[in-house]
Design a protein around this motif. Sequence first.
Motif, PDB file in Angstrom:
ATOM      1  N   VAL A   1     192.197 -35.296 -51.984  1.00 51.07           N
ATOM      2  CA  VAL A   1     193.042 -34.354 -52.716  1.00 51.07           C
ATOM      3  C   VAL A   1     192.191 -33.606 -53.740  1.00 51.07           C
ATOM      4  CG1 VAL A   1     195.147 -35.727 -52.421  1.00 51.07           C
ATOM      5  CG2 VAL A   1     193.678 -36.103 -54.417  1.00 51.07           C
ATOM      6  N   THR A   2     192.701 -32.439 -54.157  1.00 50.19           N
ATOM      7  CA  THR A   2     192.026 -31.606 -55.161  1.00 50.19           C
ATOM      8  C   THR A   2     192.981 -31.347 -56.305  1.00 50.19           C
ATOM      9  OG1 THR A   2     190.640 -30.525 -53.487  1.00 50.19           O
ATOM     10  CG2 THR A   2     190.864 -29.410 -55.598  1.00 50.19           C
ATOM     11  N   HIS A   3     192.541 -31.664 -57.540  1.00 47.91           N
ATOM     12  CA  HIS A   3     193.309 -31.407 -58.752  1.00 47.91           C
ATOM     13  C   HIS A   3     192.785 -30.141 -59.419  1.00 47.91           C
ATOM     14  CE1 HIS A   3     195.475 -35.275 -58.847  1.00 47.91           C
ATOM     15  NE2 HIS A   3     194.376 -35.753 -58.253  1.00 47.91           N
ATOM     16  N   TYR A   4     193.717 -29.344 -59.958  1.00 48.06           N
ATOM     17  CA  TYR A   4     193.346 -28.087 -60.612  1.00 48.06           C
ATOM     18  C   TYR A   4     193.702 -28.157 -62.091  1.00 48.06           C
ATOM     19  CZ  TYR A   4     192.937 -26.281 -55.847  1.00 48.06           C
ATOM     20  OH  TYR A   4     192.570 -26.080 -54.534  1.00 48.06           O
ATOM     21  N   PHE A   5     192.730 -27.715 -62.937  1.00 46.06           N
ATOM     22  CA  PHE A   5     192.913 -27.705 -64.377  1.00 46.06           C
ATOM     23  C   PHE A   5     192.590 -26.307 -64.908  1.00 46.06           C
ATOM     24  CE2 PHE A   5     191.759 -31.977 -63.092  1.00 46.06           C
ATOM     25  CZ  PHE A   5     192.718 -32.749 -63.714  1.00 46.06           C
TER      26      PHE A   5
ATOM     27  N   TRP B   1     190.289 -18.377 -64.427  1.00 48.37           N
ATOM     28  CA  TRP B   1     189.618 -19.337 -63.566  1.00 48.37           C
ATOM     29  C   TRP B   1     190.199 -20.735 -63.809  1.00 48.37           C
ATOM     30  CZ3 TRP B   1     184.915 -18.389 -60.552  1.00 48.37           C
ATOM     31  CH2 TRP B   1     184.591 -17.020 -60.470  1.00 48.37           C
ATOM     32  N   ARG B   2     189.864 -21.618 -62.917  1.00 48.59           N
ATOM     33  CA  ARG B   2     190.387 -22.988 -63.030  1.00 48.59           C
ATOM     34  C   ARG B   2     189.364 -23.965 -62.436  1.00 48.59           C
ATOM     35  NH1 ARG B   2     195.217 -22.625 -58.470  1.00 48.59           N
ATOM     36  NH2 ARG B   2     193.897 -21.849 -56.764  1.00 48.59           N
ATOM     37  N   TRP B   3     189.436 -25.188 -63.026  1.00 52.40           N
ATOM     38  CA  TRP B   3     188.570 -26.260 -62.527  1.00 52.40           C
ATOM     39  C   TRP B   3     189.242 -26.919 -61.323  1.00 52.40           C
ATOM     40  CZ3 TRP B   3     183.716 -26.693 -63.921  1.00 52.40           C
ATOM     41  CH2 TRP B   3     183.312 -26.178 -65.153  1.00 52.40           C
TER      42      TRP B   3
ATOM     43  N   VAL C   1     184.144 -28.070 -59.224  1.00 49.46           N
ATOM     44  CA  VAL C   1     183.683 -26.679 -59.226  1.00 49.46           C
ATOM     45  C   VAL C   1     184.677 -25.814 -59.992  1.00 49.46           C
ATOM     46  CG1 VAL C   1     182.405 -26.876 -57.065  1.00 49.46           C
ATOM     47  CG2 VAL C   1     184.829 -26.229 -57.038  1.00 49.46           C
ATOM     48  N   LEU C   2     184.217 -24.628 -60.367  1.00 47.32           N
ATOM     49  CA  LEU C   2     185.052 -23.646 -61.051  1.00 47.32           C
ATOM     50  C   LEU C   2     185.419 -22.560 -60.049  1.00 47.32           C
ATOM     51  CD1 LEU C   2     186.168 -23.006 -63.904  1.00 47.32           C
ATOM     52  CD2 LEU C   2     184.148 -21.595 -64.273  1.00 47.32           C
ATOM     53  N   LEU C   3     186.724 -22.397 -59.812  1.00 49.84           N
ATOM     54  CA  LEU C   3     187.206 -21.448 -58.815  1.00 49.84           C
ATOM     55  C   LEU C   3     188.071 -20.380 -59.477  1.00 49.84           C
ATOM     56  CD1 LEU C   3     188.226 -23.859 -55.893  1.00 49.84           C
ATOM     57  CD2 LEU C   3     186.088 -22.594 -56.187  1.00 49.84           C
TER      58      LEU C   3
END
Length: 276
Positions: A31-35, A45-47, A66-68
């Motif tokens: 899974v990928t968490h976004y911050f 942008w978000r982490w 990563v920063l997306l």
Amino acid sequence: MDLAREAAVETSRPVPVGEHLGVRAEGDRLVTHYFDCMDPAYRGWRWAVTVTRASRAKVVTVDECVLLPGDDALLAPPWVPWLERLRPGDLGPGDLLPTAPDDVRLAPGFTQVSDAADPQLGWELGLGRPRVLSQEGRDEAASRWYEGVAGPRAPIASSAPAQCSTCGFYLPLAGELRQIFGVCANEYAPDDGRVVSADHGCGAHSEAVNLPAASEHNPPVIDELGYDLMPASAAAAPDAQATTAVQATPDASDTPDALDTPDALDTEAEEALGHS
């Protein structure tokens, strides 16, 4: 989520990490968490921290952080290959511009023979050259030249006294382009040494102004109101005798009162001129 936040905080230090924006499943146990990114230089942008757990394992590990960019993130323009970014005039001294092997503007020699045209007129031999202009290349060049500043729609052409096709400095090109284009050979023209269309024109046309032929001087102006005093030695000439006789005419201010009448004056003048 706590493990993902710790990874994001460690990566973005000393800038703090914002609130949790969501989670997305990438696969089995992945899974990928976004911050939210709080860096003012990366607004929008978000982490993105991806965590995973191996099969039959109880420990969750961080896969990557990563920063997306988000939906409203400021992004750089899409990357364009340098060959597509190149524009006319960009090539400078010492620069090399390679031509693609499959460039449609070029074709191998001995192949550009049109079935509808005379082979002797349309065959570009290209001796000493691996490739020559293709039909697409000629069409592109003709359109570019005709629609540019050397075509008939240029401001200087609209005010020209005549077209280049009738100018003595117009040198037609060879091949199929000979019917439409040529090179200007007038050093005083603005298009000297450049390709121009046959219906182009400028003020330096060879027949624009015809110089007037050399003419003689105007006839001399004769002053019939006055006279000149001639020396007595010139009395021997016929013309001089007549001039002397005219000079001998007494002035009205020196004549006696008997000559003041009009008849007397006329008689005196006739006698001075040799008339009875």
